[in-house]
Write a protein that holds these residues in place. Structure first.
Motif, mmCIF file in Angstrom:
data_model
loop_
_atom_site.group_PDB
_atom_site.id
_atom_site.type_symbol
_atom_site.label_atom_id
_atom_site.label_comp_id
_atom_site.label_asym_id
_atom_site.label_seq_id
_atom_site.Cartn_x
_atom_site.Cartn_y
_atom_site.Cartn_z
ATOM 1 N N GLU A 242 24.283 54.903 -92.467
ATOM 2 C CA GLU A 242 25.110 55.999 -92.957
ATOM 3 C C GLU A 242 24.168 57.148 -93.289
ATOM 4 N N ALA B 31 18.878 59.817 -95.009
ATOM 5 C CA ALA B 31 19.533 58.690 -95.670
ATOM 6 C C ALA B 31 19.219 58.720 -97.163
ATOM 7 N N ARG B 32 20.097 58.163 -97.952
ATOM 8 C CA ARG B 32 19.848 58.093 -99.398
ATOM 9 C C ARG B 32 18.607 57.255 -99.652
ATOM 10 N N SER C 182 18.131 53.180 -99.819
ATOM 11 C CA SER C 182 19.336 52.553 -99.275
ATOM 12 C C SER C 182 19.004 51.731 -98.039
ATOM 13 N N SER D 261 20.245 52.167 -95.229
ATOM 14 C CA SER D 261 20.128 53.125 -94.123
ATOM 15 C C SER D 261 18.730 53.724 -94.056
#
Length: 317
Positions: free
Chosen positions: A241, A262-263, A266, A268
């Motif tokens: 994501e 991406a965060r 995370s 991701s």
């Protein structure tokens, strides 16, 4: 405002926006049950906009009249246009006579911008030009999406790849909404440059090969998001994501820097790191192949950049 010509595309846009507007949303209840076509009638939009039915009808028929800014603002409010749709409506009027203007300049990427792409090499980044041509990108972008430098020059287009390449359907978990938005962004570009032969050729190709695109194009959807997120399923690293930011370049409104991230911490972010490590032995530069020095420089080859005459693209519309 200055006088502006009229275009058939402008009239088609008004009609599409009128057709999508529900009477109850516009506060119209009389006769709503007897409608034979979707949306509002011309006389109803005219009444809401404070103009005569005859005048609005001529607007929608693409007559050669010159509406004032106040009239256009009133029509936009009556049709419940958002800011992007209002701007697109103005583009359709302002640029409809561009056939008499000079050809569009060749798109080129400044060397400093290519250096910036490499500086953010841990995250995917692309430079998109008119009609979402992929003008440049870093290794992570080509690993995540497609190896655009290996494609023929005329095929290096993000919207074309997104809509026609089966691998894009597999990559984007919300492919239909992402592809529809790409079609809406392409419509904005065509509104700014209605006589761009390459854009018109792209629209024709997409319409021939994609039923979805034909439906989206007929709906005159406009998309102008400056940021958002995407959900992906990459064959090598699984689900991601990612957020994206679209940054229009101040010295060239036809070029946009798109960066995905991406965060931190995370899954991701871990997937992006893994993707980078899997492709650590390859670079897009080594796969440019038999491109010209100018084409190679656009995709970031330092040696080619030193030999190529890559000039900033003049300011757009």
């Amino acid at each position: 405002m200055e006088s502006m010509g009229q275009s058939a595309e402008f009239g088609k846009f008004l009609k599409a926006m009128r057709s999508r507007l529900k009477p109850e949303v516009a506060g119209i209840t009389d006769g709503a049950g007897a409608r034979r076509v979707p949306g509002l009638r011309r006389e109803e939009i005219a009444r809401l906009a404070g103009v005569s039915t005859d005048y609005y009808t001529r607007l929608e028929q693409g007559r050669n009249i010159h509406p004032s800014r106040a009239v256009l603002d009133s029509v936009g409010r009556a049709l419940r246009l958002d800011a992007g749709e209002q701007a697109h409506m103005m583009d359709l009027l302002e640029h409809c006579a561009e056939s008499t203007r000079s050809p569009l300049p060749v798109q080129a990427v400044r060397p400093a911008l290519r250096q910036l792409l490499e500086a953010v090499g841990d995250v995917p980044a692309l430079v998109l030009g008119r009609r979402t041509d992929v003008l440049a990108g870093n290794r992570m972008a080509f690993l995540l999406f497609a190896d655009f430098p290996e494609l023929p020059q005329g095929k290096r287009n993000l919207t074309r790849w997104l809509i026609l390449d089966p691998r894009a359907r597999e990559l984007f978990r919300d492919w239909k909404s992402v592809a529809a938005e790409a079609a809406g962004a392409l419509r904005v570009d065509v509104g700014r440059h209605p006589n761009d032969a390459q854009a018109n050729q792209l629209v024709g190709e997409l319409a021939v090969h994609s039923d979805h695109f034909r439906q989206w194009w007929a709906g005159h959807r406009v998309a102008t998001r400056s940021s958002g997120s995407v959900r992906l399923h990459h064959p090598a690293v699984g689900d991601l994501e990612l957020n994206f930011e679209n940054l229009v370049l101040p010295d060239d409104a036809d070029q946009m820097l798109r960066i995905y991230s991406a965060r931190p911490g995370s899954p991701s972010a871990d997937a992006l790191t893994l993707l980078g490590s899997l492709g650590a032995g390859t670079t897009a530069n080594s796969r440019v192949g038999s491109t010209t020095p100018e084409e190679a420089a656009a995709f970031g080859t330092p040696e080619a950049a030193s030999n190529a005459d890559v000039r900033p693209n003049p300011t757009g519309p």
